[in-house]
Design a protein around this motif. Structure first.
Motif, PDB file in Angstrom:
ATOM      1  N   THR A  25      45.182  47.117  42.849  1.00 43.95           N
ATOM      2  CA  THR A  25      45.238  47.060  44.283  1.00 43.95           C
ATOM      3  C   THR A  25      43.831  47.304  44.874  1.00 43.95           C
ATOM      4  O   THR A  25      43.588  47.312  46.208  1.00 43.95           O
ATOM      5  CB  THR A  25      45.929  48.434  44.528  1.00 43.95           C
ATOM      6  N   ASP A  26      42.866  47.494  44.160  1.00 50.30           N
ATOM      7  CA  ASP A  26      41.334  47.720  44.572  1.00 50.30           C
ATOM      8  C   ASP A  26      40.825  46.487  44.870  1.00 50.30           C
ATOM      9  O   ASP A  26      40.111  45.850  44.128  1.00 50.30           O
ATOM     10  CB  ASP A  26      40.446  48.550  43.457  1.00 50.30           C
ATOM     11  N   ARG A  27      41.004  45.969  46.149  1.00 48.15           N
ATOM     12  CA  ARG A  27      40.261  44.532  46.501  1.00 48.15           C
ATOM     13  C   ARG A  27      39.515  44.480  47.737  1.00 48.15           C
ATOM     14  O   ARG A  27      39.351  43.770  48.379  1.00 48.15           O
ATOM     15  CB  ARG A  27      41.721  43.837  46.783  1.00 48.15           C
ATOM     16  N   SER A  28      39.104  45.943  48.005  1.00 52.66           N
ATOM     17  CA  SER A  28      38.035  45.866  49.191  1.00 52.66           C
ATOM     18  C   SER A  28      36.997  44.799  49.002  1.00 52.66           C
ATOM     19  O   SER A  28      36.305  44.801  48.095  1.00 52.66           O
ATOM     20  CB  SER A  28      37.637  47.507  49.302  1.00 52.66           C
ATOM     21  N   GLY A  29      36.600  44.179  50.348  1.00 53.46           N
ATOM     22  CA  GLY A  29      35.376  43.384  49.872  1.00 53.46           C
ATOM     23  C   GLY A  29      35.984  41.925  49.538  1.00 53.46           C
ATOM     24  O   GLY A  29      34.815  40.976  49.208  1.00 53.46           O
ATOM     25  N   ARG A  30      37.140  41.831  49.166  1.00 55.61           N
ATOM     26  CA  ARG A  30      37.485  40.576  48.469  1.00 55.61           C
ATOM     27  C   ARG A  30      37.349  39.349  49.522  1.00 55.61           C
ATOM     28  O   ARG A  30      37.709  39.460  50.619  1.00 55.61           O
ATOM     29  CB  ARG A  30      39.005  40.840  48.073  1.00 55.61           C
ATOM     30  N   ARG A  31      36.765  38.275  49.382  1.00 59.49           N
ATOM     31  CA  ARG A  31      36.619  36.971  49.821  1.00 59.49           C
ATOM     32  C   ARG A  31      38.203  36.453  49.924  1.00 59.49           C
ATOM     33  O   ARG A  31      39.006  36.791  49.380  1.00 59.49           O
ATOM     34  CB  ARG A  31      35.908  36.166  49.257  1.00 59.49           C
ATOM     35  N   PHE A  83      32.457  40.333  44.317  1.00 59.05           N
ATOM     36  CA  PHE A  83      33.343  41.202  43.133  1.00 59.05           C
ATOM     37  C   PHE A  83      32.590  42.429  42.772  1.00 59.05           C
ATOM     38  O   PHE A  83      33.151  43.733  42.762  1.00 59.05           O
ATOM     39  CB  PHE A  83      33.805  40.524  42.089  1.00 59.05           C
ATOM     40  N   VAL A  84      31.377  42.035  42.482  1.00 58.23           N
ATOM     41  CA  VAL A  84      30.433  43.181  41.593  1.00 58.23           C
ATOM     42  C   VAL A  84      29.997  44.315  42.640  1.00 58.23           C
ATOM     43  O   VAL A  84      30.353  45.473  42.503  1.00 58.23           O
ATOM     44  CB  VAL A  84      29.235  42.614  41.035  1.00 58.23           C
ATOM     45  N   ASP A  85      29.806  43.627  43.912  1.00 58.88           N
ATOM     46  CA  ASP A  85      29.433  44.725  44.889  1.00 58.88           C
ATOM     47  C   ASP A  85      30.560  45.837  45.514  1.00 58.88           C
ATOM     48  O   ASP A  85      30.202  46.873  45.673  1.00 58.88           O
ATOM     49  CB  ASP A  85      28.951  43.892  46.235  1.00 58.88           C
ATOM     50  N   ALA A  86      31.695  45.129  45.362  1.00 64.27           N
ATOM     51  CA  ALA A  86      32.958  45.737  45.855  1.00 64.27           C
ATOM     52  C   ALA A  86      33.309  46.744  44.680  1.00 64.27           C
ATOM     53  O   ALA A  86      33.912  47.837  45.085  1.00 64.27           O
ATOM     54  CB  ALA A  86      34.115  44.948  46.394  1.00 64.27           C
ATOM     55  N   THR A  87      33.236  46.622  43.477  1.00 62.28           N
ATOM     56  CA  THR A  87      33.811  47.009  42.328  1.00 62.28           C
ATOM     57  C   THR A  87      32.884  47.977  41.274  1.00 62.28           C
ATOM     58  O   THR A  87      33.313  48.825  40.949  1.00 62.28           O
ATOM     59  CB  THR A  87      34.660  46.380  41.446  1.00 62.28           C
ATOM     60  N   GLY A  88      31.632  47.341  41.735  1.00 61.60           N
ATOM     61  CA  GLY A  88      30.668  48.102  40.457  1.00 61.60           C
ATOM     62  C   GLY A  88      30.840  47.534  39.117  1.00 61.60           C
ATOM     63  O   GLY A  88      30.313  48.027  38.127  1.00 61.60           O
ATOM     64  N   TYR A 158      37.811  39.766  37.271  1.00 60.89           N
ATOM     65  CA  TYR A 158      37.636  39.107  38.686  1.00 60.89           C
ATOM     66  C   TYR A 158      38.834  38.704  39.013  1.00 60.89           C
ATOM     67  O   TYR A 158      39.304  38.915  40.289  1.00 60.89           O
ATOM     68  CB  TYR A 158      36.585  38.223  38.639  1.00 60.89           C
ATOM     69  N   ALA A 159      39.756  37.743  38.302  1.00 57.08           N
ATOM     70  CA  ALA A 159      40.974  37.128  38.608  1.00 57.08           C
ATOM     71  C   ALA A 159      41.928  38.140  39.106  1.00 57.08           C
ATOM     72  O   ALA A 159      42.669  38.031  40.106  1.00 57.08           O
ATOM     73  CB  ALA A 159      41.601  36.457  37.426  1.00 57.08           C
ATOM     74  N   ALA A 160      42.090  39.362  38.453  1.00 60.48           N
ATOM     75  CA  ALA A 160      43.041  40.397  38.996  1.00 60.48           C
ATOM     76  C   ALA A 160      42.580  40.995  40.124  1.00 60.48           C
ATOM     77  O   ALA A 160      43.492  41.430  41.103  1.00 60.48           O
ATOM     78  CB  ALA A 160      43.044  41.554  37.776  1.00 60.48           C
ATOM     79  N   TRP A 161      41.236  41.413  40.380  1.00 63.44           N
ATOM     80  CA  TRP A 161      40.912  41.822  41.569  1.00 63.44           C
ATOM     81  C   TRP A 161      41.176  40.901  42.691  1.00 63.44           C
ATOM     82  O   TRP A 161      41.613  41.379  43.739  1.00 63.44           O
ATOM     83  CB  TRP A 161      39.264  41.898  41.407  1.00 63.44           C
ATOM     84  N   MET A 162      41.014  39.766  42.461  1.00 62.16           N
ATOM     85  CA  MET A 162      41.443  38.586  43.621  1.00 62.16           C
ATOM     86  C   MET A 162      42.995  38.391  43.725  1.00 62.16           C
ATOM     87  O   MET A 162      43.589  37.729  44.612  1.00 62.16           O
ATOM     88  CB  MET A 162      40.958  37.338  43.203  1.00 62.16           C
ATOM     89  N   GLY A 163      43.799  39.200  42.833  1.00 62.67           N
ATOM     90  CA  GLY A 163      45.565  38.685  43.019  1.00 62.67           C
ATOM     91  C   GLY A 163      45.647  37.591  42.330  1.00 62.67           C
ATOM     92  O   GLY A 163      46.843  37.063  42.433  1.00 62.67           O
ATOM     93  N   GLY A 164      45.011  36.918  41.298  1.00 67.62           N
ATOM     94  CA  GLY A 164      45.138  35.961  40.694  1.00 67.62           C
ATOM     95  C   GLY A 164      45.066  35.984  38.969  1.00 67.62           C
ATOM     96  O   GLY A 164      45.312  37.131  38.648  1.00 67.62           O
ATOM     97  N   ARG A 165      45.129  35.115  38.376  1.00 69.77           N
ATOM     98  CA  ARG A 165      44.730  35.113  37.096  1.00 69.77           C
ATOM     99  C   ARG A 165      43.977  33.947  36.414  1.00 69.77           C
ATOM    100  O   ARG A 165      43.731  32.946  37.087  1.00 69.77           O
ATOM    101  CB  ARG A 165      46.438  35.103  36.092  1.00 69.77           C
ATOM    102  N   TYR A 308      46.446  31.140  41.281  1.00 72.54           N
ATOM    103  CA  TYR A 308      47.515  32.130  41.857  1.00 72.54           C
ATOM    104  C   TYR A 308      48.845  31.600  41.914  1.00 72.54           C
ATOM    105  O   TYR A 308      49.268  30.388  42.076  1.00 72.54           O
ATOM    106  CB  TYR A 308      47.153  32.204  43.443  1.00 72.54           C
ATOM    107  N   ASP A 309      49.811  32.601  41.699  1.00 70.27           N
ATOM    108  CA  ASP A 309      51.159  32.308  41.578  1.00 70.27           C
ATOM    109  C   ASP A 309      52.131  32.096  42.729  1.00 70.27           C
ATOM    110  O   ASP A 309      53.110  31.410  42.716  1.00 70.27           O
ATOM    111  CB  ASP A 309      52.009  33.324  40.578  1.00 70.27           C
ATOM    112  N   ARG A 310      51.289  32.725  43.833  1.00 66.39           N
ATOM    113  CA  ARG A 310      51.827  32.262  44.979  1.00 66.39           C
ATOM    114  C   ARG A 310      50.709  32.236  46.102  1.00 66.39           C
ATOM    115  O   ARG A 310      49.553  32.441  45.811  1.00 66.39           O
ATOM    116  CB  ARG A 310      52.813  33.634  45.407  1.00 66.39           C
TER     117      ARG A 310
END
Length: 313
Positions: A25-31, A83-88, A158-165, A308-310
Motif C-alpha cells: 500500500t506504500d505507493r506514494s510517488g508512484r509513476r 521508487f527509491v526517492d519515494a521509499t528509501g 519495485y514491482a510490489a510497490w507498483m502493484g505488479g509482479r 500486472y494481473d489487471r
C-alpha cells in the motif's frame, strides 16, 4: 557451446544484507506505468529446435496464461529513481558497496580493478549501482537506460510497490512471441548478426574486446529505443537480461540435468539475453533461451520488467 558464466557473472560471498520489505500500500510517488495488454490463451513454452541443450530450452510445450498488462519496456533508471526517492529503498549492490561492470564501460580502463578468474571482462567496481551503472566516475547518465545492478529482491520490491509482479517463464515467452507463434525471436526467425540489424541490441565485433556498436549501441540502449514486437513490447531479447518470478529449473530428468540442478540450487531464472550476447559464444538472445543466477547477483547487464494481473490504476 560455452558455459553460461559468460552471461551471468557468479556472485562471490558477500556480507549479509537486508532487503527492505515494502508494504504493497506504500505507493506514494508512484509513476503511471506505460503498459500494453497482452491477451492470454494457450501459450508456447520452449522450443523443438534447442541450440543450447544443457539449458533445457526444449521441449516445446504448451501452457495456459491469463490476460496480462505488461510494461512496454524494462524498468528505466528514471523509474527506479522515483521508487527509491519515494521509499528509501537501498539495493543490495549499494549495501554491498560494489557490483560487476563490463571492462569496456570503465572510463579509465580496467587497470587496478579486480576481475573474475576466467571471466576477466567482468570487473568488481566499488560504488557501481543502479544510479551509477558504469561506476562512480561516470556521473552523466541517460536515465532512459534500463536500471541494472538490480538483485532479484530489488526487482520484486519495485514491482510490489507498483502493484505488479515479475513474470513467469511461460508468460514471458508468450509476450515475447508477440502473437507470431513458434518463432525464434520477437520479429520471426531471421537471425541478427554483425551487419543485419534487427530490433534487438546485441554485441557486434570480437567479444570481449571490441563491440563496434554497429547497431547504434555499444552498451545498453534506452528501454524504448528499438521497434516493439507485435504486442508493443520493446527489447524482449537483447539489451538486458530480465529477472523472472521463478527458480532456474531444468525440465529434463537426465543425469546431467540432475547434476546441473544441484549446482544451480537457489538460482533464479533470467530471460532475454543482453547487449553482451553474440552468436559466436552466447546465443541466448532467443525467446526460448534461458539462464540462471543467484538472487543476490548484480551486474551491468541485468534488469527487469513488471507485469500486472489487471489494468493498473
Amino acid at each position: 557451446m560455452p558455459e553460461k558464466a559468460c552471461c551471468q557473472p557468479p556472485s562471490p560471498p558477500r556480507p549479509a544484507a537486508q532487503t527492505r520489505r515494502l508494504p504493497r500500500t506504500d505507493r506514494s510517488g508512484r509513476r503511471d506505468p506505460d503498459v500494453v495488454h497482452v491477451p492470454g490463451g494457450r501459450a508456447l513454452l520452449g522450443t523443438a529446435r534447442p541450440l543450447i541443450v544443457p539449458d533445457a530450452e526444449g521441449p516445446l510445450t504448451h501452457k495456459r496464461v491469463r490476460d496480462l498488462w505488461w510494461e512496454r519496456g524494462a524498468v528505466s533508471i528514471a523509474a527506479y529513481r522515483a521508487f527509491v526517492d519515494a521509499t528509501g529503498h537501498v539495493t543490495l549492490a549499494e549495501q554491498f558497496g560494489w557490483s560487476f561492470v563490463f571492462h569496456t564501460h570503465l572510463p579509465g580502463g580496467a587497470a587496478g580493478t579486480e576481475g573474475i578468474d576466467g571471466l576477466e571482462w567482468w570487473r568488481k567496481i566499488n560504488g557501481a549501482s543502479w544510479a551509477r551503472p558504469f561506476g562512480p566516475d561516470v556521473t552523466d547518465i541517460d536515465e532512459t537506460l534500463p536500471a541494472t545492478h538490480i538483485a532479484w529482491d530489488d526487482a520484486r520490491a519495485y514491482a510490489a510497490w507498483m502493484g505488479g509482479r515479475l513474470p513467469k517463464e511461460a508468460e514471458w515467452e508468450h509476450a515475447a512471441r508477440g502473437g507470431l507463434g513458434d518463432v525464434r525471436y520477437p520479429w520471426g526467425d531471421d537471425d541478427p548478426d554483425d551487419t543485419t540489424f534487427l530490433p534487438c541490441n546485441i554485441w557486434q565485433g570480437h567479444f570481449p574486446m571490441q563491440d563496434t556498436g554497429a547497431d547504434g549501441f555499444a552498451g545498453p540502449a534506452p528501454v524504448l529505443a528499438l521497434a516493439p514486437n507485435g504486442y508493443g513490447l520493446h527489447h524482449m531479447v537483447g539489451n538486458v537480461w530480465e529477472w523472472t518470478a521463478e527458480p532456474f529449473r531444468l525440465r529434463s530428468q537426465s543425469r546431467d540435468a540432475r547434476r546441473r540442478m544441484a549446482e544451480a540450487k537457489g538460482q533464479k531464472l533470467l530471460k532475454g539475453g543482453s547487449y553482451l550476447c553474440h552468436e559466436s559464444y552466447c546465443h541466448r538472445y532467443r525467446i526460448a533461451a534461458r539462464s540462471g543466477n543467484t538472487p543476490d547477483s548484480t551486474s551491468g547487464h541485468t534488469g527487469f520488467r513488471v507485469v500486472y494481473d489487471r489494468p493498473p490504476t
